[in-house]
Write a protein that holds these residues in place. Sequence first.
Motif, mmCIF file in Angstrom:
data_model
loop_
_atom_site.group_PDB
_atom_site.id
_atom_site.type_symbol
_atom_site.label_atom_id
_atom_site.label_comp_id
_atom_site.label_asym_id
_atom_site.label_seq_id
_atom_site.Cartn_x
_atom_site.Cartn_y
_atom_site.Cartn_z
ATOM 1 N N ALA A 1 21.821 54.431 -0.934
ATOM 2 C CA ALA A 1 21.899 55.935 -0.418
ATOM 3 C C ALA A 1 22.362 55.767 0.925
ATOM 4 C CB ALA A 1 20.632 56.437 -0.654
ATOM 5 N N THR A 2 21.981 54.988 1.764
ATOM 6 C CA THR A 2 22.260 54.937 3.177
ATOM 7 C C THR A 2 23.637 54.778 3.321
ATOM 8 O OG1 THR A 2 19.888 54.687 3.952
ATOM 9 C CG2 THR A 2 22.058 54.320 5.283
ATOM 10 N N ALA A 3 23.999 53.674 2.321
ATOM 11 C CA ALA A 3 25.609 53.367 2.493
ATOM 12 C C ALA A 3 26.452 54.587 2.086
ATOM 13 C CB ALA A 3 25.617 52.093 1.695
ATOM 14 N N VAL A 4 25.902 55.307 0.947
ATOM 15 C CA VAL A 4 26.884 56.279 0.524
ATOM 16 C C VAL A 4 27.179 57.315 1.771
ATOM 17 C CG1 VAL A 4 26.991 58.354 -0.921
ATOM 18 C CG2 VAL A 4 26.290 55.911 -1.872
ATOM 19 N N HIS A 5 26.083 57.773 2.531
ATOM 20 C CA HIS A 5 26.024 58.582 3.632
ATOM 21 C C HIS A 5 27.025 57.993 4.756
ATOM 22 C CE1 HIS A 5 23.493 62.040 2.181
ATOM 23 N NE2 HIS A 5 22.999 61.030 1.659
ATOM 24 N N THR A 6 26.734 56.811 5.091
ATOM 25 C CA THR A 6 27.331 56.181 6.003
ATOM 26 C C THR A 6 28.919 56.053 5.813
ATOM 27 O OG1 THR A 6 25.494 54.627 6.372
ATOM 28 C CG2 THR A 6 27.742 53.849 7.299
ATOM 29 N N ALA A 7 29.201 55.966 4.562
ATOM 30 C CA ALA A 7 30.672 56.002 4.132
ATOM 31 C C ALA A 7 31.371 57.153 4.409
ATOM 32 C CB ALA A 7 30.951 55.075 2.606
ATOM 33 N N ARG A 8 30.765 58.155 4.005
ATOM 34 C CA ARG A 8 31.228 59.635 4.249
ATOM 35 C C ARG A 8 31.441 59.835 5.694
ATOM 36 N NH1 ARG A 8 32.164 64.227 1.232
ATOM 37 N NH2 ARG A 8 32.742 65.902 2.667
ATOM 38 N N HIS A 9 30.350 59.588 6.367
ATOM 39 C CA HIS A 9 30.282 60.022 7.959
ATOM 40 C C HIS A 9 31.586 59.145 8.652
ATOM 41 C CE1 HIS A 9 28.956 60.965 11.769
ATOM 42 N NE2 HIS A 9 29.006 59.896 12.285
ATOM 43 N N ALA A 10 31.650 57.972 8.230
ATOM 44 C CA ALA A 10 32.394 56.938 9.053
ATOM 45 C C ALA A 10 33.945 57.440 8.491
ATOM 46 C CB ALA A 10 32.215 55.426 8.372
ATOM 47 N N ALA A 11 34.224 57.678 7.306
ATOM 48 C CA ALA A 11 35.578 58.237 6.862
ATOM 49 C C ALA A 11 36.053 59.345 7.420
ATOM 50 C CB ALA A 11 35.462 58.259 5.405
ATOM 51 N N GLU A 12 34.973 60.201 7.696
ATOM 52 C CA GLU A 12 35.348 61.420 8.581
ATOM 53 C C GLU A 12 35.767 61.089 10.028
ATOM 54 O OE1 GLU A 12 31.985 63.615 8.137
ATOM 55 O OE2 GLU A 12 32.384 64.757 6.210
ATOM 56 N N LEU A 13 35.046 60.217 10.607
ATOM 57 C CA LEU A 13 35.369 59.838 12.090
ATOM 58 C C LEU A 13 36.820 59.140 12.156
ATOM 59 C CD1 LEU A 13 31.939 58.376 13.158
ATOM 60 C CD2 LEU A 13 33.059 60.738 13.826
ATOM 61 N N HIS A 14 37.233 58.469 11.088
ATOM 62 C CA HIS A 14 38.518 57.753 11.013
ATOM 63 C C HIS A 14 39.619 58.237 10.328
ATOM 64 C CE1 HIS A 14 36.773 53.982 12.862
ATOM 65 N NE2 HIS A 14 35.655 54.058 12.026
ATOM 66 N N ALA A 15 39.385 59.650 9.964
ATOM 67 C CA ALA A 15 40.503 60.510 9.338
ATOM 68 C C ALA A 15 40.971 59.624 7.994
ATOM 69 C CB ALA A 15 41.597 60.735 10.232
ATOM 70 N N ALA A 16 40.058 58.878 7.457
ATOM 71 C CA ALA A 16 40.266 58.089 6.264
ATOM 72 C C ALA A 16 39.496 58.560 5.025
ATOM 73 C CB ALA A 16 39.872 56.592 6.545
ATOM 74 N N VAL A 17 39.441 57.792 4.134
ATOM 75 C CA VAL A 17 38.588 58.033 2.818
ATOM 76 C C VAL A 17 37.908 56.975 2.246
ATOM 77 C CG1 VAL A 17 40.009 60.027 1.752
ATOM 78 C CG2 VAL A 17 40.338 57.686 1.034
ATOM 79 N N THR B 1 34.466 55.903 -0.704
ATOM 80 C CA THR B 1 34.187 56.435 -2.034
ATOM 81 C C THR B 1 33.161 55.095 -2.655
ATOM 82 O OG1 THR B 1 35.896 57.963 -2.368
ATOM 83 C CG2 THR B 1 34.380 57.627 -4.110
ATOM 84 N N PHE B 2 31.920 55.318 -2.794
ATOM 85 C CA PHE B 2 31.101 54.820 -3.843
ATOM 86 C C PHE B 2 31.005 55.434 -5.067
ATOM 87 C CE2 PHE B 2 29.277 52.885 -0.030
ATOM 88 C CZ PHE B 2 29.148 51.447 -0.369
ATOM 89 N N GLY B 3 31.983 54.870 -6.160
ATOM 90 C CA GLY B 3 32.058 55.587 -7.433
ATOM 91 C C GLY B 3 31.799 54.905 -8.478
ATOM 92 N N LYS B 4 31.330 53.515 -8.457
ATOM 93 C CA LYS B 4 30.830 52.684 -9.575
ATOM 94 C C LYS B 4 29.661 52.037 -9.215
ATOM 95 C CE LYS B 4 32.291 49.065 -12.682
ATOM 96 N NZ LYS B 4 33.361 48.124 -12.855
#
Length: 417
Positions: free
Chosen positions: A244-260, A262-265
């Motif tokens: 769950a922490t990884a999911v939130h981390t991925a979203r936050h990091a993507a916003e900072l880097h103007a990227a995308v 996703t944990f989808g599977k």
Amino acid sequence: MRCFDTLWDEILEVGRAPATGGYRRFAWTDADMTLREWFTGCAAQRGMQVEADRNGNLWAWWLPPGWTGDPTGAFVTGSHLDSVPDGGAYDGPLGVVSAFAAVDLVRERGVVPRRPVAVVAFSDEEGARFGVACIGSQLSTGALAPERALGLRDSDGITLAEALRAAGRDPGGLGADPALARRIGVFVELHVEQGRALDLVDRPLAVASSIWPHGRWLFTFTGEANHAGATRLVDRRDPMLSYATAVHTARHAAELHAAVATFGKLSVLPNGANAIASEIRAWLDARAADEPTLRRLVAEIGDRTRADADGSGIGLRIEAESVTPIVEFPADVRDRVSEVLGHLGDVPVLPTAAGHDAGILSAVVPTAMLFVRNPTGVSHSPAEFARPTDCHLGAAALADLMAEWTVTGPNPPDPTP
């Protein structure tokens, strides 16, 4: 446009799930085999020669009058026929249907090509069954080793080798196609837009400038299975919390880097409602505008997730399953496409964050892409949509390119071996 509509209606219900309205056209399943038979039938109706290459990709050849020997320097167009789980109707099949419709339109105009034309359907582009995208085109270009491909397993534990045998194919033939660069003069892939860029500027078509670098990483979290009710919170080693922490981390990091990102599977063991998980396998899909940004993004997600897992007594292994570098479509081909389509008015030139077979082939042959407007912006979903008028315009634009590429320019190569 009758030719397009007829072709589209023929496959509209193949592999469609009644419960969701989405498509489950996974590689080498019954739905995929039905679509392969449809492709062969379309080619036969048009007098085109059909072949399945060593990697399961389908080719339908329209050869100029008097052409002998193997095709060379061909104008090739098409896409793929498989889908993601509960995907939309347009992602992939739009390009194949439009390709056959373009052949019909070119013939109706009385154009006789001086170069070969091919319609292609690449195998297993989505990677929905075996976890690796663009298997057919990656094998053909040598980007994917046959031994690795054959060992890939689906969710039921069936290997690609076993799936090929069940479909009556020889898995021993997989590998790089040495004739690919000689046979293809240019590959133009038409695809529904996966996003709303065209809708926002109110244009029906676009030309691709590039494909963002992207990849898939497997995060495996290991903890300790235990009873969900009888185990005190302080005694738990629950990998779900680190995930769950990884999911939130991925979203936050993507916003900072103007990227995308996703944990989808997700795969959970033992996957019981009253049990603490012992292992979680989660797949990260990450994409960015350039390769350094993508590397920083994935490193940041990995570092932060590992720090959290270590602090919680959770094991973590991160493996890169596939990483695709940025694709810059060649400017000369892109400019020629834009010039041919100039009569349509403003045709934007746009990047895309979605991967495609054209991106894989770009390492070996000249490639280009056309996008057809998606007014909802939704893709990989039953809600994916394109207006019939835009689809018709896309097929007509493809016919314009097909006609121009095969009747103008320098003399074609000598077809005689």
